[in-house]
Design a protein around this motif. Structure first.
Motif, PDB file in Angstrom:
ATOM      1  N   VAL A  78     -14.259  20.059   5.919  1.00 41.25           N
ATOM      2  CA  VAL A  78     -15.165  20.798   6.662  1.00 41.25           C
ATOM      3  C   VAL A  78     -14.876  22.224   6.895  1.00 41.25           C
ATOM      4  CG1 VAL A  78     -15.891  20.942   9.172  1.00 41.25           C
ATOM      5  CG2 VAL A  78     -15.923  18.723   8.093  1.00 41.25           C
ATOM      6  N   ALA A  79     -13.557  22.562   7.145  1.00 36.12           N
ATOM      7  CA  ALA A  79     -12.989  23.728   7.218  1.00 36.12           C
ATOM      8  C   ALA A  79     -11.547  23.829   7.199  1.00 36.12           C
ATOM      9  CB  ALA A  79     -13.293  24.515   8.460  1.00 36.12           C
ATOM     10  N   THR A  80     -10.819  25.066   6.821  1.00 38.07           N
ATOM     11  CA  THR A  80      -9.403  24.887   6.788  1.00 38.07           C
ATOM     12  C   THR A  80      -9.002  26.511   7.196  1.00 38.07           C
ATOM     13  OG1 THR A  80      -7.376  24.472   5.826  1.00 38.07           O
ATOM     14  CG2 THR A  80      -9.030  25.552   4.611  1.00 38.07           C
ATOM     15  N   ILE A  81      -7.818  26.535   7.614  1.00 34.34           N
ATOM     16  CA  ILE A  81      -7.088  27.817   8.053  1.00 34.34           C
ATOM     17  C   ILE A  81      -5.978  27.851   7.445  1.00 34.34           C
ATOM     18  CG2 ILE A  81      -6.297  27.062  10.215  1.00 34.34           C
ATOM     19  CD1 ILE A  81      -6.747  30.034  11.332  1.00 34.34           C
ATOM     20  N   LYS A  82      -5.983  28.769   6.582  1.00 31.56           N
ATOM     21  CA  LYS A  82      -4.709  28.813   5.782  1.00 31.56           C
ATOM     22  C   LYS A  82      -3.489  29.731   6.096  1.00 31.56           C
ATOM     23  CE  LYS A  82      -3.390  29.814   0.644  1.00 31.56           C
ATOM     24  NZ  LYS A  82      -3.866  30.300  -0.683  1.00 31.56           N
ATOM     25  N   TRP A  83      -2.451  29.104   5.840  1.00 30.25           N
ATOM     26  CA  TRP A  83      -1.090  29.936   6.239  1.00 30.25           C
ATOM     27  C   TRP A  83      -0.538  29.972   4.839  1.00 30.25           C
ATOM     28  CZ3 TRP A  83       4.016  29.785   4.802  1.00 30.25           C
ATOM     29  CH2 TRP A  83       4.733  30.647   5.742  1.00 30.25           C
ATOM     30  N   PRO A  84       0.137  31.454   4.582  1.00 29.13           N
ATOM     31  CA  PRO A  84      -0.090  32.549   5.294  1.00 29.13           C
ATOM     32  C   PRO A  84      -1.223  33.214   5.462  1.00 29.13           C
ATOM     33  CG  PRO A  84       1.207  33.008   3.462  1.00 29.13           C
ATOM     34  CD  PRO A  84       0.748  31.587   3.328  1.00 29.13           C
ATOM     35  N   GLY A  85      -1.559  34.127   6.499  1.00 32.63           N
ATOM     36  CA  GLY A  85      -2.771  34.907   6.389  1.00 32.63           C
ATOM     37  C   GLY A  85      -3.952  34.455   7.135  1.00 32.63           C
ATOM     38  N   ASP A  86      -4.035  33.274   7.480  1.00 30.39           N
ATOM     39  CA  ASP A  86      -5.121  32.734   8.272  1.00 30.39           C
ATOM     40  C   ASP A  86      -6.285  32.977   7.767  1.00 30.39           C
ATOM     41  OD1 ASP A  86      -3.756  32.574  11.707  1.00 30.39           O
ATOM     42  OD2 ASP A  86      -3.230  31.197  10.111  1.00 30.39           O
ATOM     43  N   ARG A  87      -6.520  32.987   6.363  1.00 30.32           N
ATOM     44  CA  ARG A  87      -7.725  33.268   5.871  1.00 30.32           C
ATOM     45  C   ARG A  87      -8.481  31.694   6.278  1.00 30.32           C
ATOM     46  NH1 ARG A  87      -9.225  34.475  -0.490  1.00 30.32           N
ATOM     47  NH2 ARG A  87     -11.804  34.355  -0.280  1.00 30.32           N
ATOM     48  N   THR A  88      -9.921  32.002   6.158  1.00 33.77           N
ATOM     49  CA  THR A  88     -10.543  30.465   6.581  1.00 33.77           C
ATOM     50  C   THR A  88     -11.672  30.118   5.455  1.00 33.77           C
ATOM     51  OG1 THR A  88     -12.229  31.897   7.925  1.00 33.77           O
ATOM     52  CG2 THR A  88     -10.513  30.832   8.979  1.00 33.77           C
ATOM     53  N   GLY A  97      -6.672  23.662  -4.383  1.00 35.15           N
ATOM     54  CA  GLY A  97      -7.331  22.253  -4.301  1.00 35.15           C
ATOM     55  C   GLY A  97      -7.411  22.244  -2.670  1.00 35.15           C
ATOM     56  N   ILE A  98      -7.488  23.531  -1.952  1.00 34.55           N
ATOM     57  CA  ILE A  98      -7.295  23.676  -0.416  1.00 34.55           C
ATOM     58  C   ILE A  98      -8.498  22.649   0.187  1.00 34.55           C
ATOM     59  CG2 ILE A  98      -8.866  25.760  -0.043  1.00 34.55           C
ATOM     60  CD1 ILE A  98      -6.577  26.711   1.705  1.00 34.55           C
ATOM     61  N   ARG A  99      -9.696  22.653  -0.545  1.00 39.01           N
ATOM     62  CA  ARG A  99     -10.622  21.693  -0.067  1.00 39.01           C
ATOM     63  C   ARG A  99     -10.481  20.089   0.093  1.00 39.01           C
ATOM     64  NH1 ARG A  99     -12.931  26.350  -1.282  1.00 39.01           N
ATOM     65  NH2 ARG A  99     -14.421  27.166  -0.012  1.00 39.01           N
ATOM     66  N   ARG A 100      -9.512  19.754  -0.653  1.00 46.87           N
ATOM     67  CA  ARG A 100      -9.162  18.361  -1.104  1.00 46.87           C
ATOM     68  C   ARG A 100      -8.296  17.749  -0.444  1.00 46.87           C
ATOM     69  NH1 ARG A 100      -6.808  17.707  -7.189  1.00 46.87           N
ATOM     70  NH2 ARG A 100      -7.443  15.594  -6.413  1.00 46.87           N
ATOM     71  N   GLY A 101      -8.255  16.400   0.159  1.00 49.09           N
ATOM     72  CA  GLY A 101      -7.563  15.607   1.170  1.00 49.09           C
ATOM     73  C   GLY A 101      -6.033  15.607   0.600  1.00 49.09           C
ATOM     74  N   ALA A 102      -6.064  15.543  -0.642  1.00 53.42           N
ATOM     75  CA  ALA A 102      -4.751  15.240  -1.320  1.00 53.42           C
ATOM     76  C   ALA A 102      -3.743  16.601  -0.856  1.00 53.42           C
ATOM     77  CB  ALA A 102      -4.789  14.999  -2.772  1.00 53.42           C
ATOM     78  N   ALA A 103      -4.288  17.582  -0.593  1.00 56.79           N
ATOM     79  CA  ALA A 103      -3.430  18.873  -0.304  1.00 56.79           C
ATOM     80  C   ALA A 103      -2.774  18.715   0.742  1.00 56.79           C
ATOM     81  CB  ALA A 103      -4.332  19.840  -0.432  1.00 56.79           C
ATOM     82  N   TYR A 104      -3.195  17.839   1.651  1.00 50.87           N
ATOM     83  CA  TYR A 104      -2.492  17.851   3.084  1.00 50.87           C
ATOM     84  C   TYR A 104      -1.457  16.483   3.406  1.00 50.87           C
ATOM     85  CZ  TYR A 104      -6.079  21.554   3.530  1.00 50.87           C
ATOM     86  OH  TYR A 104      -6.688  22.612   3.604  1.00 50.87           O
ATOM     87  N   GLY A 105      -0.520  16.605   3.954  1.00 50.43           N
ATOM     88  CA  GLY A 105       0.353  15.637   3.978  1.00 50.43           C
ATOM     89  C   GLY A 105       0.440  14.768   5.403  1.00 50.43           C
ATOM     90  N   SER A 106      -0.191  15.659   6.318  1.00 50.77           N
ATOM     91  CA  SER A 106      -0.230  14.991   7.813  1.00 50.77           C
ATOM     92  C   SER A 106      -1.502  14.862   8.287  1.00 50.77           C
ATOM     93  CB  SER A 106       0.903  15.836   8.499  1.00 50.77           C
ATOM     94  OG  SER A 106       2.030  16.020   8.018  1.00 50.77           O
ATOM     95  N   ALA A 159      -5.965  17.860   9.780  1.00 56.72           N
ATOM     96  CA  ALA A 159      -4.857  17.398   8.564  1.00 56.72           C
ATOM     97  C   ALA A 159      -3.976  18.719   8.586  1.00 56.72           C
ATOM     98  CB  ALA A 159      -5.591  17.092   7.117  1.00 56.72           C
ATOM     99  N   ALA A 160      -3.029  18.691   8.186  1.00 62.16           N
ATOM    100  CA  ALA A 160      -2.007  19.732   7.939  1.00 62.16           C
ATOM    101  C   ALA A 160      -0.966  20.021   6.720  1.00 62.16           C
ATOM    102  CB  ALA A 160      -1.040  19.745   9.232  1.00 62.16           C
ATOM    103  N   SER A 161      -0.656  20.918   6.288  1.00 57.97           N
ATOM    104  CA  SER A 161       0.201  20.844   5.166  1.00 57.97           C
ATOM    105  C   SER A 161       1.415  22.235   5.541  1.00 57.97           C
ATOM    106  CB  SER A 161      -0.549  21.504   3.875  1.00 57.97           C
ATOM    107  OG  SER A 161       0.461  21.772   3.157  1.00 57.97           O
ATOM    108  N   ARG A 162       2.432  21.619   5.319  1.00 55.28           N
ATOM    109  CA  ARG A 162       3.752  22.929   5.591  1.00 55.28           C
ATOM    110  C   ARG A 162       3.863  23.623   4.382  1.00 55.28           C
ATOM    111  NH1 ARG A 162       8.862  20.425   8.055  1.00 55.28           N
ATOM    112  NH2 ARG A 162       9.142  22.579   7.739  1.00 55.28           N
TER     113      ARG A 162
END
Length: 126
Positions: A48-58, A106-115, A97-100
């Protein structure tokens, strides 16, 4: 490892708005890339959406651009998803979902997020 917890899901009528929140107690949540996905029994999990660190681009999936807004509140250690003009096809369980680690592809892929959180139900129906 952060532990996201979603809240805010409920039943609304078509055209109404809803705000979902994702919170975590870990301070590292504020320096994580955080996304929202949604899923129904009939469909595969959808970004649906994501906010990327660093920079908080959406980033947004095309169908929600202009209607949904993802944002971060560092003071509260939360990420919210403001959803406007909801339609019945958006009825789903919404997951945070979160990724440290910094996501480089692949920021839109579920596999990119570990939590992942447990999800919150959003129902859009008249």
């Amino acid at each position: 490892q952060v532990k996201p917890v979603e809240s805010g899901g409920r039943s609304v009528q078509p055209g109404e708005s809803l705000r979902l929140s994702c919170a975590a107690s870990e301070s590292s949540f504020s320096t994580s890339t955080v996304a929202w996905f949604r899923q129904t029994p009939e469909k595969e999990r959808e970004f649906v959406a994501t906010i990327k660190w660093p920079g908080d681009r959406t980033y947004y999936t095309d169908s929600v651009k202009g209607r949904f807004t993802i944002s971060r509140d560092k003071a509260k250690n939360t990420v919210s998803l403001q959803m406007n003009s909801l339609n019945p096809e958006e009825t789903a369980v919404y997951y945070c979902a979160a990724s440290r680690t910094v996501i480089t592809s692949g920021i839109r892929r579920g596999a990119a997020y570990g939590s992942w959180g447990q999800g919150t139900q959003v129902t859009v129906s008249s």
